[in-house]
Design an enzyme around this catalytic site. Structure first.
Site, mmCIF file in Angstrom:
data_model
loop_
_atom_site.group_PDB
_atom_site.id
_atom_site.type_symbol
_atom_site.label_atom_id
_atom_site.label_comp_id
_atom_site.label_asym_id
_atom_site.label_seq_id
_atom_site.Cartn_x
_atom_site.Cartn_y
_atom_site.Cartn_z
ATOM 1 N N ARG A 272 0.829 -1.204 0.000
ATOM 2 C CA ARG A 272 0.000 0.000 0.000
ATOM 3 C C ARG A 272 0.869 1.261 0.000
ATOM 4 N NH1 ARG A 272 -4.151 0.056 4.281
ATOM 5 N NH2 ARG A 272 -4.867 1.768 2.989
ATOM 6 N N ASN B 213 -7.605 8.510 5.689
ATOM 7 C CA ASN B 213 -6.678 7.896 4.741
ATOM 8 C C ASN B 213 -5.257 7.898 5.284
ATOM 9 O OD1 ASN B 213 -8.909 7.726 3.169
ATOM 10 N ND2 ASN B 213 -8.372 9.420 1.804
ATOM 11 N N HIS C 150 -6.279 7.948 11.347
ATOM 12 C CA HIS C 150 -5.972 6.515 11.287
ATOM 13 C C HIS C 150 -4.485 6.260 11.027
ATOM 14 C CE1 HIS C 150 -10.437 5.283 10.343
ATOM 15 N NE2 HIS C 150 -10.261 5.732 11.567
ATOM 16 N N CYS D 102 7.221 1.922 17.240
ATOM 17 C CA CYS D 102 7.711 0.786 18.031
ATOM 18 C C CYS D 102 6.636 0.400 19.031
ATOM 19 C CB CYS D 102 9.002 1.169 18.751
ATOM 20 S SG CYS D 102 9.555 -0.131 19.852
ATOM 21 N N CYS E 49 8.256 0.615 22.808
ATOM 22 C CA CYS E 49 8.558 1.861 23.538
ATOM 23 C C CYS E 49 7.812 3.074 22.989
ATOM 24 C CB CYS E 49 10.066 2.126 23.524
ATOM 25 S SG CYS E 49 10.695 2.732 21.945
ATOM 26 N N CYS F 51 14.830 1.997 21.011
ATOM 27 C CA CYS F 51 15.151 1.018 22.067
ATOM 28 C C CYS F 51 15.889 -0.214 21.554
ATOM 29 C CB CYS F 51 13.875 0.589 22.799
ATOM 30 S SG CYS F 51 12.773 -0.448 21.797
ATOM 31 N N GLY G 146 -16.229 11.101 0.460
ATOM 32 C CA GLY G 146 -15.680 9.803 0.063
ATOM 33 C C GLY G 146 -15.491 8.806 1.187
ATOM 34 N N SER H 150 -17.671 5.715 3.509
ATOM 35 C CA SER H 150 -18.901 4.920 3.516
ATOM 36 C C SER H 150 -19.686 5.050 4.812
ATOM 37 C CB SER H 150 -18.571 3.453 3.252
ATOM 38 O OG SER H 150 -17.741 2.953 4.287
ATOM 39 N N ALA I 140 -15.669 12.411 -6.555
ATOM 40 C CA ALA I 140 -15.042 13.492 -5.789
ATOM 41 C C ALA I 140 -14.318 14.482 -6.695
ATOM 42 C CB ALA I 140 -14.062 12.892 -4.775
HETATM 43 N N1 APR Z 1 -15.631 9.848 -5.403
HETATM 44 C C1 APR Z 1 -16.334 9.953 -4.255
HETATM 45 N N2 APR Z 1 -16.613 8.905 -3.470
HETATM 46 C C2 APR Z 1 -16.166 7.694 -3.861
HETATM 47 C C3 APR Z 1 -15.416 7.504 -5.047
HETATM 48 C C4 APR Z 1 -15.155 8.653 -5.843
HETATM 49 N N3 APR Z 1 -14.469 8.586 -6.980
HETATM 50 N N4 APR Z 1 -15.119 6.188 -5.159
HETATM 51 C C5 APR Z 1 -15.654 5.591 -4.100
HETATM 52 N N5 APR Z 1 -16.298 6.481 -3.305
HETATM 53 C C6 APR Z 1 -17.015 6.251 -2.044
HETATM 54 C C7 APR Z 1 -17.731 4.922 -1.985
HETATM 55 O O1 APR Z 1 -19.037 5.066 -2.539
HETATM 56 C C8 APR Z 1 -17.754 4.650 -0.479
HETATM 57 O O2 APR Z 1 -18.913 5.204 0.119
HETATM 58 O O3 APR Z 1 -16.056 6.226 -1.015
HETATM 59 C C9 APR Z 1 -16.510 5.390 0.026
HETATM 60 C C10 APR Z 1 -15.349 4.484 0.430
HETATM 61 O O4 APR Z 1 -15.750 3.693 1.501
HETATM 62 P P1 APR Z 1 -14.771 2.662 2.231
HETATM 63 O O5 APR Z 1 -14.108 1.781 1.233
HETATM 64 O O6 APR Z 1 -15.551 2.019 3.320
HETATM 65 O O7 APR Z 1 -13.622 3.618 2.835
HETATM 66 P P2 APR Z 1 -13.644 4.508 4.163
HETATM 67 O O8 APR Z 1 -15.016 5.003 4.448
HETATM 68 O O9 APR Z 1 -12.550 5.512 4.019
HETATM 69 O O10 APR Z 1 -13.230 3.448 5.257
HETATM 70 C C11 APR Z 1 -13.078 3.877 6.587
HETATM 71 O O11 APR Z 1 -12.313 1.724 7.220
HETATM 72 O O12 APR Z 1 -11.071 -0.195 6.953
HETATM 73 C C12 APR Z 1 -11.115 1.028 7.506
HETATM 74 O O13 APR Z 1 -9.296 2.173 8.374
HETATM 75 C C13 APR Z 1 -9.961 1.934 7.156
HETATM 76 O O14 APR Z 1 -9.926 4.345 7.084
HETATM 77 C C14 APR Z 1 -10.631 3.186 6.657
HETATM 78 C C15 APR Z 1 -12.005 3.092 7.281
#
Ligand code: APR
Length: 231
Positions: free
Chosen positions: A56, A89, A106, A114, A117, A136, A172, A174, A216
Site C-alpha cells: 500500500r 486515509n 488513522h 515501536c 517503547c 530502544c 468519500g 462509507s 469526488a
Molecule cells: N468519489 C467519491 N466517493 C467515492 C469515489 C469517488 N471517486 N469512489 C468511491 N467512493 C465512495 C464509496 O461510494 C464509499 O462510500 O467512497 C466510500 C469508500 O468507503 P470505504 O471503502 O468504506 O472507505 P472509508 O469510508 O474511508 O473506510 C473507513 O475503514 O477499513 C477502515 O481504516 C480503514 O480508514 C478506513 C475506514
C-alpha cells in the site's frame, strides 16, 4: 471567516488509483480485516501485515493527488476560510496537494512505530519483522497505522474543532467505521451545518443536511468554486 472541518475517506483517493476498502473490488474483499488490520493479526503474522502495508505504501507513492485534493488545498489557502482536513486515509495525497492543516486520525503509511517503547520515526520503503527500533533497539516495529480495536489519533482536538465549526463536510467515506461515522451527529448536535459529497449514498447520508452524489474529482472542485464565489 468560515470554519470548515472536512472528513475524508478512501473515496477521495479512489480517482488517484488507490483502492477503497468496501467496494466489490476493494481491499477487504481480498484480505481479512482480522489478519491485516488488528494488533492480534500483527502478533500472529507480522510478515504478512508488513507485506500488506509495504504494497500500500508503494501504491501511495506512485499515486498523484487528484482535483479533489487540490481543491481542498485551494480552499485552505483562501483567507475567508479556516479549513481542517481530518482524514481516515493513510496516504499523503492531501499534503502533496498543498493542504497544511491535516489530521491523520488513522495514522500514516509513512510512519513507523515501536510497539515496545512507542518511539516514532519515518517508515522505510519496506518494513520487515526483523527491523529494530532506533529508540530502544528491539525488534518491535510496526506501521504507524491505527488498527481496529485501537484509538484513533487526536480525537480530543477533532471533537473540539468539530463543535466550533460552521460547516462539516464528509467526502468519500462509507460511514461504516466509528468514531468518524459519528462526526455528522456530533456536528449536528452542536448546530453545525453538514454536507456529504460521495459517489453514492452512504450509511449515514440521511443524517446530513445535504448529500450530493458523484465522483469526488467533480463534486469537490464544484463545491469549492461555490464557496469561493460566495465570498
Ligand atoms: N468519489 C467519491 N466517493 C467515492 C469515489 C469517488 N471517486 N469512489 C468511491 N467512493 C465512495 C464509496 O461510494 C464509499 O462510500 O467512497 C466510500 C469508500 O468507503 P470505504 O471503502 O468504506 O472507505 P472509508 O469510508 O474511508 O473506510 C473507513 O475503514 O477499513 C477502515 O481504516 C480503514 O480508514 C478506513 C475506514
Amino acid at each position: 471567516m468560515a470554519k470548515v472541518v472536512i472528513l475524508t475517506g478512501a473515496g477521495i483517493s479512489a480517482e488517484s488509483g488507490i483502492r477503497t476498502f468496501r467496494a466489490s473490488d476493494g481491499l477487504w474483499e481480498e484480505h481479512r480485516i482480522m489478519d491485516v488490520a488488528t494488533p492480534e493479526g500483527f502478533a500472529r503474522d507480522p510478515a504478512l501485515v508488513h507485506r500488506f502495508y509495504n504494497a500500500r505504501r508503494a501504491a501511495a507513492r506512485a499515486a498523484q493527488p487528484n482535483p479533489a485534493h487540490l481543491a481542498l488545498a485551494e480552499l485552505e489557502a483562501d483567507p475567508g476560510h479556516e479549513v481542517l482536513v481530518v482524514t481516515q486515509n493513510v496516504d499523503d495525497l492531501h499534503e502533496r496537494a498543498g493542504s497544511q492543516n491535516v489530521i491523520h486520525m488513522h495514522g500514516s503509511l509513512f510512519g513507523a512505530l515501536c510497539h515496545a517503547c512507542d518511539h516514532r520515526w519515518p517508515a522505510p520503503e519496506a518494513m520487515q519483522p526483523q527491523d529494530t527500533c532506533p529508540g530502544c533497539g528491539r525488534k518491535a516495529t510496526r506501521p504507524d497505522i491505527v488498527w481496529f480495536n485501537e484509538m484513533p489519533y487526536q480525537m480530543d482536538r477533532i471533537i473540539r474543532e468539530l463543535e466550533a465549526a460552521d460547516l462539516f463536510v464528509s467526502i468519500g467515506t462509507s460511514g461504516n467505521v466509528y468514531p468518524a461515522a459519528g462526526f455528522v451527529q456530533d456536528a449536528a448536535m452542536c448546530g453545525v451545518e453538514t454536507l456529504e459529497l460521495n459517489l453514492d449514498r452512504s450509511a449515514g447520508s440521511e443524517m446530513f443536511d445535504t448529500s450530493r452524489q458523484g465522483p469526488a474529482s467533480v463534486l469537490v472542485p464544484q463545491w469549492v468554486r461555490e464557496r469561493l464565489g460566495s465570498r
